[in-house]
Design an enzyme around this catalytic site. Sequence first.
Site, mmCIF file in Angstrom:
data_model
loop_
_atom_site.group_PDB
_atom_site.id
_atom_site.type_symbol
_atom_site.label_atom_id
_atom_site.label_comp_id
_atom_site.label_asym_id
_atom_site.label_seq_id
_atom_site.Cartn_x
_atom_site.Cartn_y
_atom_site.Cartn_z
ATOM 1 N N GLU A 1 0.832 -1.206 0.000
ATOM 2 C CA GLU A 1 0.000 0.000 0.000
ATOM 3 C C GLU A 1 0.870 1.260 0.000
ATOM 4 O OE1 GLU A 1 -3.439 1.935 2.928
ATOM 5 O OE2 GLU A 1 -1.969 0.522 3.733
ATOM 6 N N LYS B 1 -10.148 2.453 -1.339
ATOM 7 C CA LYS B 1 -10.224 1.839 -0.006
ATOM 8 C C LYS B 1 -11.523 2.226 0.690
ATOM 9 C CE LYS B 1 -7.199 1.340 4.058
ATOM 10 N NZ LYS B 1 -5.886 1.798 4.617
ATOM 11 N N CYS C 1 -5.177 -2.927 3.228
ATOM 12 C CA CYS C 1 -4.771 -2.791 4.620
ATOM 13 C C CYS C 1 -5.935 -2.940 5.613
ATOM 14 C CB CYS C 1 -4.036 -1.469 4.799
ATOM 15 S SG CYS C 1 -2.996 -1.400 6.287
#
Length: 301
Positions: A47, A123, A155
């Site tokens: 990321e 995200k 994540c």
Amino acid sequence: MSRILGVALAQVAPVTGDPQATFAKFSREVRSLKALSPSIDLVVFPELYLSAFGSFDARHPAGYLDRLAEPIPGPTTDAVCRLAVETGLWIVPGSIPERSAKGVHNTAVAISPQGEVVASYRKIFPWMPYETSVPGDTYVTFDIPQVGRFGLAICYDGWVPEISRTLAWMGAEVIIQPTYTRTSDREQELVLARANAITNQVYVLNPNIGGLFGTGRSIATDPEGRVLAQGGAGEEFLTFHLDLDLVATTREHGTLGMNPLWKQLRDAPPPFPPAIEGYDKGQIMTGLGPLHPARAGSTGA
């Protein structure tokens, strides 16, 4: 027909604060992976790697990510597309700050060997209050022809089981989850990667940044939660092959031959009150205070 895919997870460190030098390093790493193992088909990076964040204590100027943000497609994805054509690889270069009319998103892309951006995922669950990117609202999968379907997550998404469950429900057999964890909760993330693999009977590919304070321990798990590869603390490449037929076998016959959970979800679906009534209606919310605002200058991933 066998559905085998060669994969490399790049547990690498950026050149802190220097995106241009980091991209040059990234390009060398992609070419090195191609030379190291000609059977590799897909490379996955952490990321925000190309944004050149550093260790936990690294400081960046205010508005650092905002200045780096660009549209997709844009200069960064165009450069990765050229590299994909050159190497003949599928590339997930981690995530980049994407600018849209709504603001700046933390966005992962998947690029084909033909140099096309075949998937772009914003995200959904940023690490609030530390991460200030605008959340996405769309779940994203893409297909590698003759191999299978892949879902994208980033994540902190891994802490929300509904995200992995939705991607699997959409047909994902592999969840690609680039990560940039520099904090002590990496141990919990390893557990979550295996748990998400087990409860959804999917492969989970979770590369983390490496060679910096508090980082490393990238992990890849199979559909039964077995660890295929796990990194240490430094920079390293984790290479292995996935057999996507194992996903179909596990879902048909059950984890360890006993737990065909997707069949039960289909035939005897339980009621899920959080989804029906809303999370804010739960008793657990009683007495919970607000999310604390991020500290000034925070750009945490």
